[in-house]
Design a protein around this motif. Sequence first.
Motif, short mmCIF file in Angstrom:
data_model
loop_
_atom_site.label_atom_id
_atom_site.label_comp_id
_atom_site.label_asym_id
_atom_site.label_seq_id
_atom_site.Cartn_x
_atom_site.Cartn_y
_atom_site.Cartn_z
N GLU A 317 -12.41 8.58 -0.08
CA GLU A 317 -11.62 7.69 0.76
C GLU A 317 -12.50 7.03 1.81
OE1 GLU A 317 -8.75 10.10 2.76
OE2 GLU A 317 -10.22 11.05 4.07
N SER A 318 -12.04 5.88 2.27
CA SER A 318 -12.70 5.24 3.40
C SER A 318 -12.43 6.07 4.65
CB SER A 318 -12.17 3.82 3.59
OG SER A 318 -12.41 3.04 2.44
N GLU A 320 -13.01 6.53 9.17
CA GLU A 320 -13.34 6.01 10.49
C GLU A 320 -13.51 7.21 11.42
OE1 GLU A 320 -11.33 3.39 14.11
OE2 GLU A 320 -10.78 2.99 12.01
N ARG A 338 -16.93 2.80 10.76
CA ARG A 338 -15.96 2.56 9.68
C ARG A 338 -16.75 2.34 8.40
NH1 ARG A 338 -13.64 -1.04 13.73
NH2 ARG A 338 -11.84 -0.06 14.70
N ARG A 340 -16.82 2.77 3.75
CA ARG A 340 -16.14 3.02 2.47
C ARG A 340 -17.19 3.43 1.44
NH1 ARG A 340 -16.60 -1.20 -1.16
NH2 ARG A 340 -17.36 -3.18 -0.31
N GLY A 354 -20.95 0.48 5.47
CA GLY A 354 -20.22 0.69 6.73
C GLY A 354 -20.65 -0.23 7.84
#
Length: 617
Positions: A317-318, A320, A338, A340, A354
């Motif tokens: 998953e992405s 943050e 952030r 992915r 990112g």
Amino acid sequence: MLALACAAPWVLAAEELPEARLATTSTFVWQARSDTSWATGLVAALGAGAIAGYLVHRDRRKRFEIALEGRLRTEKFISELSVSLINVSADQVDQVVISALERVRSAMSIEHCLLFTCILKAEDVVITHEAGDLQRPPLSEINGSTFPWLLFQLAKGGTIRMHDISQDLPQEAERERKACDEHGLKSVLIIPLRTTDTEVRGIAYATTGETRQWADDLTSSLQLIGDVLLSSLTAKQAETALRQTETSMTLAAESAMLGFWRWYPDENRSWLTDQARAIYGFDKDTRGTHADYLKRIHPEDRAAALARFARAIKLDESFEHEYRLLFAQNEIRWVVVRARLVRKPNGRLQEIVGVSIDVTKDREQELRMHRQHEEMARLGRVAVMGEMTASLAHELNQPLTAIVTNASAARRFMSRDNPDPEVMNDLLQDITTAGQRAGEIIRGIRSMVKPGGAGREALDVNNLISEVLRLMKTDIMAKSGSVDLDLAPQLPQINAVAVQFQQVLMNLLMNALEAMQQLPVSSRRITISSSSPGDDSVSITVRDLGSGLPKDVPGRRLFDQFYSTKPDGMGMGLAIARSIVEGHGGTLEGCDHPDGGAKFTLTLPIRRPAPPSSRPA
């Protein structure tokens, strides 16, 4: 003689022939020699035909060689043109395109060569690049003009070939004919190259000296030249737009403190923008390995950052995450990351893409604001203590004054001969009531500041008004006032703190009494009314017959703390009253009455019965 010469090789001596053949052969030879005129003509005709065929073949071959040479020159020119446009910078492409058009104009003996754009919706023609005869006005003068016939033809996508404009241009093309006459155009070739729903881009050639036959081969070559020029121009324009976009994105990224990066786990290295390297403090030689990043993360945040990273990889998953970076001399930088994940077709992790955002200034600002809020809260508590002190003094003034007044009256009464015990009892009862009232005020103020506040109860508005009038009987008599009641029967109850609303009504009544002190005693009348203007509220109105509200003071200013229109006023009464009413979900407004005097109206929501409990008995 030619015929004899041709026949001579075939004549044999008699002794060389068989005897039986001699007579026949002699006859043949005699006949051949006797028909020399006919043979001579035949041979001459054959020779002339051969010569004519040879000349025709040579002419065709010459024309073919000329055409081939022209094609080769054209192809060489196009090839050189293409090469010259490859390494041209975007800011030079316009000048290079114009130079190329000039070369075409010179090589093809064409007076005008130009690239154009037709904006279909606006019906507008714009010449973007032009090479023309310097002795004649440029065709770009027609920019902004409207040519309906031309636009219609271009919209259909066909090539426009006019060998002789005076003969080929139709009668309906009036504007086009006028423009051609003004510029002395003889022949025109217009080739659309790119056509969309909104515009047509193409190349045009025009002659002014003499008419020109636009043959198919010539048209194809000129179209190919236009394709090369427009393709290069379009590519450079796209390159310019891309560069401008990249510049804008870079500027935006730098302004927002954004740093882009890619981490390649198989190679354990990173690609970082300059801003990303600046955020993490990496120099150009730093590979950006996993260890390089961990070294920068604050020790207190390292475990949480690793856990978030591992969770993202496990769940694909992405993610943050925010953490601190620690530098030399204990410099701390806050960063929000952030990112992915990008995986290979076989499912293995290929890279992590990112962006890191430096939010240090935001966090420092939040810390400063937090400190300011703490300071404001401390100052607020000090201010509240001052307001409570002023409120306590204001609200206790009335019962203490009543106690002093009744006590003084009792002393005077006791000094008389044979004082009446019942009157004395009433005075003592009033003193007791005023003392209890003072205690209730203190308890009410204490309940407002302690956690949970004061307990609310169901109150009848009319009973509340009657109780307040009983408490203020002495003040009303002392100021020679009278009260008229206009109470609506069977009003819904309200849910409120009794002592607080007694305080509100007493404040309004005291203000009304003081506002009428300049009037004759007979005019010092107060009207108190109650009503239910809607299904969800109850209103109480206190009206006096005084001079009304100050004309030069905004209505809301009357409810400001420490503002008073009375010389000896503290400016807390109405402020406290409105605070209490609004704390109960109501409103308190003041205005002038149309018939004179001032009117204050407080509106309160009615008491709603509690919903039945859903818990089984």
